[in-house]
Design a protein around this motif. Sequence first.
Motif: not given
Length: 542
Positions: A38-39, A41, A345, A347, A351-356
């Motif tokens: 996820p980090s 592009r 991922e 989300k 939420a503002a950001r996804p989690e793994t």
Amino acid sequence: MPHLIFYRRGQELMRVALDEGRLVIGRGSDADVVVPDPSLRGRELSIEWDGRRHQVRKIGDDGPTAQTETLEDGGALALGQFRAAYLEQLPELTPEASRPVHTSAFGSEAPDLPREVTVHARLSGSSEAPSSRPLGHSVEIGSSQGSGLRLSHPTVSARHAKIHRHDGRLMLQDLGSTNGTFLSGLRVYEVELPLGVHAHVGPFEVWADAPRLVALMPRSEFEGMVSEDPSMRALFAQIEKVAACEAPVAIFGETGTGKELVARALHRRSKRAPNAWVPINCAAIARELMESELFGHEKGAFTGAATTREGALSEANHGTLFLDEIGELPLELQPKLLRALELGEVKKVGAARPETVDVRFVCATHRSLPDEVRRNRFREDLYYRVAVATLFVPPLRQRRADVPLLWDHFLARLSPPGARPAVSDEAMEKLRTHGWPGNVRELRNVVQRALLSASGATLEADDIHFDPRLPVAGASDSVVDPKGLTLEQIEREALAIVMRQLSGNRRAAARQLSIAKSTLLKKLADYQLEEIGRSVAGGDDD
């Protein structure tokens, strides 16, 4: 030839040969090499040949940057949780094709292949017997007459792909096909194909196995399932093998056949067994609540969201998520589930950001997902991602010899202690001749109903009552729904129905269709239905 060797947590995942072209690495499906971190592009960096050396160039929001860095022999690229080592010489691996691989791999630990390996192919989602060929050293797949495994379909090239041995591994190689060869929903040029894992060529799924993969389990009870039928015992053996890998699994079968039991067995037999098992029935959750159930939500994300809630994907982290009746999943949520499958991922709503997350996906459906794809009710890319490995649970009417065994099994569980009744011969004959449209679930209900109505120590035929509201088993097998089908597909389905109705008797089928038997045999070959007679009746014209 130079190679990139990809690692995660010290484990080698895949090897990619570098030619003098351009290779794009990123987490997006349009990258040449997909790295699901996820980090990264969607298109993180490119590797280009400058005439003397390979150069690395970052790709930003506005396209490739001007700054480059030369790749040195033995150097490494950092790609989030992944690493890619650059080696200019790799004598132990010389791939037959130097084009890049468009997929992530299943892992490097592969023992030498057994001497006897068989390659199979059948239409995706079909429960018919596959066309099979022994591997030898290699099998070429295509629509031409000379193909080792011939798949007759407009989307299959004359020389489409081949499966071959290399350094104790099984390799799948695309041969420059027009429509591509796919593994895990991603187009591949050459990649390792683990035994039992399904790739896709046009509308067909293709896989290889060895005799040990399809050997019958020696016992009739397996993880809560009871059967002495060869097809079910072969399924038990498949579960053992598929459970050992991390690939997503799709389980197909009619309602009531026990698909959830198969899914639970996959979890219990996997290395994730100590971790969470999270089942979700996609048909039982209101459409407007489905996103929150799967992905969770933040406090205040919508009216009534008083607290933060973890979704099923987060709850199943490091375990198994079972999506029952995935064919009922709303179309608008399918891209989000696809992202979770491809990139890990999740989300939450609001939420503002996804989690793994690290989740093993197992799904089940009574629908034909390929048909749902043709009717634009299920995304094709999601289908290829969830159906990497496929298991088919046969209906009870195709294994009637299991009826007495299952009857005894349920009778022992449902009878009052010390009061288990006997069953008369007439009652057992009534059970054997029933069509069982509700499959094993219906049989269990019939047992309960019989125990409630029994008046003596023996269950008689009059104590056996079937639900008159259930459809007649096999009634749907006599009609072709033409919606969304091509004329060729309609003809194939109609031909398959006639062959099943006549128990595979080719001579009788030719008479019923008013065509020459030679014409029938050609159509059976063209539509990959040669085995239907043997799979249904065990013979041809007798």
